[in-house]
Design an enzyme around this catalytic site. Structure first.
Site, PDB file in Angstrom:
ATOM      1  N   GLY A 222      92.921  35.330  20.383  1.00 46.86           N
ATOM      2  CA  GLY A 222      93.800  35.830  21.432  1.00 46.86           C
ATOM      3  C   GLY A 222      93.085  36.885  22.279  1.00 46.86           C
ATOM      4  N   SER A 223      93.835  37.853  22.688  1.00 51.60           N
ATOM      5  CA  SER A 223      93.345  38.772  23.719  1.00 51.60           C
ATOM      6  C   SER A 223      92.194  39.665  23.285  1.00 51.60           C
ATOM      7  CB  SER A 223      94.492  39.645  24.213  1.00 51.60           C
ATOM      8  OG  SER A 223      95.503  38.816  24.744  1.00 51.60           O
ATOM      9  N   VAL A 224      91.951  39.824  21.987  1.00 54.52           N
ATOM     10  CA  VAL A 224      90.801  40.661  21.632  1.00 54.52           C
ATOM     11  C   VAL A 224      89.518  40.043  22.148  1.00 54.52           C
ATOM     12  CG1 VAL A 224      91.839  41.814  19.626  1.00 54.52           C
ATOM     13  CG2 VAL A 224      90.657  39.645  19.319  1.00 54.52           C
ATOM     14  N   PHE A 225      89.573  38.743  22.458  1.00 50.40           N
ATOM     15  CA  PHE A 225      88.372  38.095  22.986  1.00 50.40           C
ATOM     16  C   PHE A 225      88.044  38.613  24.387  1.00 50.40           C
ATOM     17  CE2 PHE A 225      85.841  34.674  24.823  1.00 50.40           C
ATOM     18  CZ  PHE A 225      84.925  34.454  23.827  1.00 50.40           C
ATOM     19  N   LYS A 226      89.032  39.226  25.036  1.00 49.09           N
ATOM     20  CA  LYS A 226      88.793  39.745  26.392  1.00 49.09           C
ATOM     21  C   LYS A 226      87.696  40.794  26.410  1.00 49.09           C
ATOM     22  CE  LYS A 226      93.465  38.599  27.802  1.00 49.09           C
ATOM     23  NZ  LYS A 226      94.865  39.061  27.773  1.00 49.09           N
TER      24      LYS A 226
END
Lengths: 486, 478
Positions: A222-226
């Site tokens: 999810g967004s931690v990949f940002k």
């Protein structure tokens, strides 16, 4: 009559001569063949019952050999078994259920069969002693480990990794559901088999491949990949800290009936244009999807690799691990989704901890270290593991920039719950939709931001948004406080 | 020796030699127990020394009985039996660990068996009196063999065979006793009828065929063996009875043709049985294809038991792992059918070969007694009982070592099992009585009893002049 008696005696002697021949063949001439027969488990079961080294955490045994029974003179015992099950694994003393975890990966050290212990073995041979294994001292902090274990409620599938970003040392690594390794390590064969069968049927526990737990569970980030997108963007030269990113409510793709929506949980809807700081703090999707489409698949994939996704974690983990992946050959919607940690992106909780550690450590990713010292039974140090850099994930400048923005995520963004009074905390949260209304909830962050001592990564699998939020940032706060003694 | 004795030999009772050997035998058995206990804390408990002294007391009681009732008995038989029995006890105790009760049970049966043997020797005095029981023995044998099939008495199928009876908590294998009563019957019958069998009848080619009615008992024996094979499904017992009969008829008649015919009959019966009965077929396959994983893993009827026994023995190698340090308990029936493999693993080739030699010595002394016996009844019974023990050893040890297919015979004196112990101690008692008359002076008057000077505490006056108490001339001495 007497002659017949003598003849009968001669016949008897012949029969006995045959017996002597048979016994001599088995015990001398053919013994080697029999000893190496694949069906022969004698040598194995004998070694199984030898004393093994102890696995320790903070000086306390978490796996040790205790007195067994007549058939097997020693067996394995796991104090606080469930808390450490993901690390120790189990060792089935009677050999019926194999072994997992560190019991398996450190088997040669624990039994004294490793190369470093060669001289010890020679000495023990001459002294007529039973070969003794080394004690394995882990980097785990029992206080943090127990705290982390307690932070995941029973019935929830979750993972927590607490790591020192500067050394890579793992202070705590837990996962639930867990199990009590003592149930499988029992000398009672049928009880062991029953316990194992029950564990095999438990969702979230995968004993066969040794890939459950924080080092092995593959989850969409999810967004931690940002954070990866951000690093790729800043390194590309096309973006800098002041870049203004388009932030549409949804992103459309030419010729395809698919729209990538922005994250509904934060303040994204308030702006159509966003700074990096705002986009990260509110975890807006479209700015990062735009970056990925702009930079292209290779740039994002390379950066994911540089942060360790899809890569080996180095040789100091001493545990089996999953590698995860950033998919390749993506079309535009797939790339956009991948950029926000959805689609086929898979990571382990440990990898996200390593990713964050790299940012906290000025771009240098340390080898995750789980074993501190290998010590002989006479307390002599056999091997002392030193912190080692694994790879350079990004430049110090980019790392510092992301660090600053992550502080913003806590100060005025989605990770506000992780704030520790008097300490600058940097973090990023993530929510990956699983498609069934449930999500993976992520938290990864470090503190203090200006001199990072600890990285906390929490992944909760298959929960609704509210539960996920409740189990991530507030729990991270407790862990930061515990490690930093606040 | 003195020149006056050129054509006569003085017979020495040699009970002192027996006593010395007996002490050695007890040291072997009890020492084995101590050794195995050293590595198994808990098994060398308080009752250990009590139990060991019980064994010693029983052996000495037997020795004293011989001094009084059969002072010329062979001095080697008793010590060898005690040594084997003691080793068996040590191994069974060792395999029990702290929980099992087989060792205590075995000791109980040892005491019962020795007591029965003492009573037998005391009451019977002379084996020749058994000749009067020829046909009673036949009847008893028949009853014993039928017992396991009687509803209410039968213990049912144990490991595929129907050989046991159950009375209360005890299981008992009547066939073990039947081998003795059958030996008595054959000895009695053949000693009376051997001339008839030899002389009457027609001669066809090189074969002298007996009359049909003289053949009767032989056919009956064959029928009994086949009956056991079919009804009680046990190859080993069947083979044991048939061997007993064959050797006795061979010794009685001296005709090799009987042996040839007998071997052919066995081969035919075995081949047919292997075709007809799955358990026999399984045993054969487990023998020649033991290492085939399919056969190894087959349950029931797999070869894992014999193969693991072989692995254990191979692991023991020449010197063995040491008592209490191997893993013989991994093999099913490690304390009974597979006890030889247990010894092979822990005592190695040296220990096992020593034990096989003890058997050979015991059996040889039995043959020696038969050879020396002055009556054909004694000769036949001595040969029969000795040979049947040899066959038992061969079938069991050969089975465990994969020389022949494994069948369920007991290992004399070693294997856990009360009926086997009792039977073999009675065999020892009978052999001792036969040897007593064989070695003793020919004396038709009532025997003198009581301690004599050569066997007493006072040593003979000098090393080479034995005291002469009895001037009867005997032809055979050992």
């Amino acid at each position: 009559m007497n002659q017949a008696i003598r003849n009968a005696w001669i016949a008897t002697v012949v029969l006995f001569a045959l017996l002597f021949g048979a016994v001599s063949y088995i015990q001398v001439i053919g013994a080697r063949d029999l000893n190496t027969n694949p069906l022969n488990t004698l040598a194995l079961t004998r070694s199984l019952c030898n004393d093994r080294g102890t696995i320790l955490a903070g000086g306390q045994p978490i796996a040790e050999s205790v007195a067994g029974n007549e058939a097997c003179k020693s067996k394995r015992s796991y104090p606080d078994g469930a808390v450490y099950a993901g690390i120790t694994g189990y060792y089935s003393t009677n050999g019926s259920q194999g072994s997992t975890g560190m019991e398996r990966s450190m088997n040669s050290e624990l039994t004294g069969a490793s190369d470093q212990q060669f001289l010890d073995r020679v000495r023990q041979l001459f002294l007529g002693k039973q070969p003794q294994g080394a004690n394995v001292e882990t980097t785990l902090d029992p206080k943090i480990q127990k705290l982390a274990y307690g932070l995941i409620p029973d019935g929830v599938q979750g993972y927590i990794v607490v790591q020192n970003p500067k050394t890579g040392a793992i202070l705590a690594m837990v996962s639930k559901p867990s199990y009590d390794p003592n149930t499988v390590a029992t000398l009672d064969r049928s009880a062991a088999a029953a316990a194992k069968a029950q564990l095999d049927g438990t969702q979230g526990i995968n004993l066969y491949q040794n890939v459950s737990g924080p080092t092995g569970a593959l989850l969409s980030p999810g967004s931690v990949f940002k954070l990866v997108d951000t690093a790729a963007a800043l390194e590309s030269g096309k973006y800098n800290k002041d870049s203004v990113l388009p932030n549409p409510a949804q992103m459309s793709f030419p010729g395809i009936d698919y729209k990538l929506p922005n994250y509904a949980g934060g303040q994204c809807y308030t702006q159509t244009q966003a700074s990096f700081a705002f986009a990260l703090a509110n975890s807006c999707n479209t700015p990062f999807a735009g970056i990925a489409l702009d930079l292209g698949e290779n740039k994002i994939a390379d950066k994911a690799k540089a942060f360790g996704i899809g890569q080996d974690p180095g040789d100091q983990l001493h545990l089996d691990y999953g590698k995860g992946k950033f998919p390749t050959g993506l079309n535009q919607p797939q790339l956009a989704q991948s950029a926000i940690g959805q689609f086929d992106v898979l990571v382990t909780p440990l990898q996200i901890s390593m990713l964050t550690s790299a940012i906290a450590n000025g771009g240098v990713q340390m080898k995750p270290e789980l074993v501190k010292t290998l010590r002989a039974p006479d307390l002599r140090v056999i091997t002392e593991y030193q912190p080692e850099a694994l790879r350079t994930a990004t430049t110090p400048a980019v790392a510092q920039q992301i660090n600053d923005w992550m502080v913003g995520v806590v100060d005025n963004g989605l990770a506000a719950g992780a704030a520790v009074p008097g300490v600058k905390v940097a973090a990023k949260t993530g929510t990956a939709e699983l498609g069934n209304g449930l999500n993976n909830s992520w938290f990864t962050g470090f503190a203090p931001a200006d001199n990072p001592q600890v990285v906390v990564t929490i992944a909760i699998h298959g929960v609704d948004v509210a539960t996920g939020a409740q189990l991530t940032s507030p729990n991270a706060k407790k862990l930061f406080e515990a490690v930093l003694n606040k | 020796m003195s020149t006056a004795l050129t054509d006569s030999v003085v017979v020495k009772p040699r009970r002192n030699i027996e006593l010395v050997l007996l002490v050695l035998a007890l040291l072997v058995g009890i020492g084995a127990s101590v050794l195995s206990s050293v590595n198994n804390p808990g098994s060398l408990n308080g009752s250990f020394w009590f139990q060991s002294s019980l064994l010693a007391v029983a052996s000495l009681a037997m020795h004293i009985t011989l001094r009084i009732r059969a002072q010329y008995a062979d001095p080697f038989i008793l010590p060898v039996a005690v040594a084997l029995n003691g080793l068996g006890l040590a191994m069974i105790h060792r395999l029990d660990g702290s929980k099992g009760t087989a060792g205590d049970n075995q000791l109980r049966w040892t005491l019962i068996a020795v007591a029965c043997t003492i009573v037998l020797i005391w009451v019977l005095r002379d084996h020749r009196r058994l000749r009067g029981f020829t046909y009673i023995s036949l009847a008893v044998s028949a009853v014993l063999l039928v017992l396991p099939m009687v509803p209410g008495l039968t213990a049912g199928d144990i490991n595929g065979a129907q050989l046991w009876i159950q009375i209360g908590p005890f299981t008992f294998q009547p066939a073990e006793i039947a081998k003795i009563t059958l030996a008595i019957f054959f000895a009695g019958y053949l000693s009376v009828n051997r001339d008839l069998i030899l002389l009457a009848g027609r001669k066809i080619g090189p074969l002298q065929l007996p009359r049909f009615r003289d053949m009767g008992p032989m056919l009956a024996a064959w029928a009994v063996s086949i009956g056991i094979l079919v009804l009680q499904r046990d190859m080993g017992t069947s083979f044991m009875f048939f061997s007993l009969f064959m050797v006795m008829i061979y010794v009685a008649t001296g005709r090799v043709s009987w042996v040839v015919i007998g071997l052919i009959l066995i081969a035919v019966a075995g081949t047919v049985a292997a075709q007809l009965f799955t358990h026999v077929k399984f045993r054969m396959e487990s023998w020649y294809d033991a290492f085939d994983p399919v056969i190894y893993n087959r349950d029931p009827g797999g070869s894992s038991q014999i193969v693991n026994g072989l692995f254990g023995m191979a692991d023991g190698g020449i010197f063995g792992t040491g008592l209490g340090q191997g893993q013989p308990y991994l093999v099913p029936y490690a304390n009974s059918d597979m006890i030889i493999a247990s010894f092979g693993e822990e005592l190695g080739l040296i220990g096992l070969a020593g034990m096989i030699l003890l058997y050979l010595l015991l059996i040889t002394r039995g043959f020696r007694a038969a050879l020396g016996a002055r009556d054909s009844f004694g000769k036949l019974m001595g040969v029969g009982l000795s040979f049947v023990m040899a066959v038992q050893c061969f079938v069991v040890i050969g089975g465990v070592t994969r020389l022949i297919p494994l069948t369920g015979l007991t290992t004399p004196f070693l294997a856990a099992g009360g009926s086997s112990l009792l039977a073999n101690w009675i065999v020892v008692g009978l052999l001792l009585m036969i040897s007593n008359t064989a070695r003793g002076p020919v004396d038709t008057s009532p025997l003198h009893h009581g301690d004599d000077d050569s066997a007493g505490a006072s040593a003979p006056p000098s090393g080479d002049t034995a005291p002469i108490r009895d001037t009867h001339v005997t032809q055979e001495v050992s």
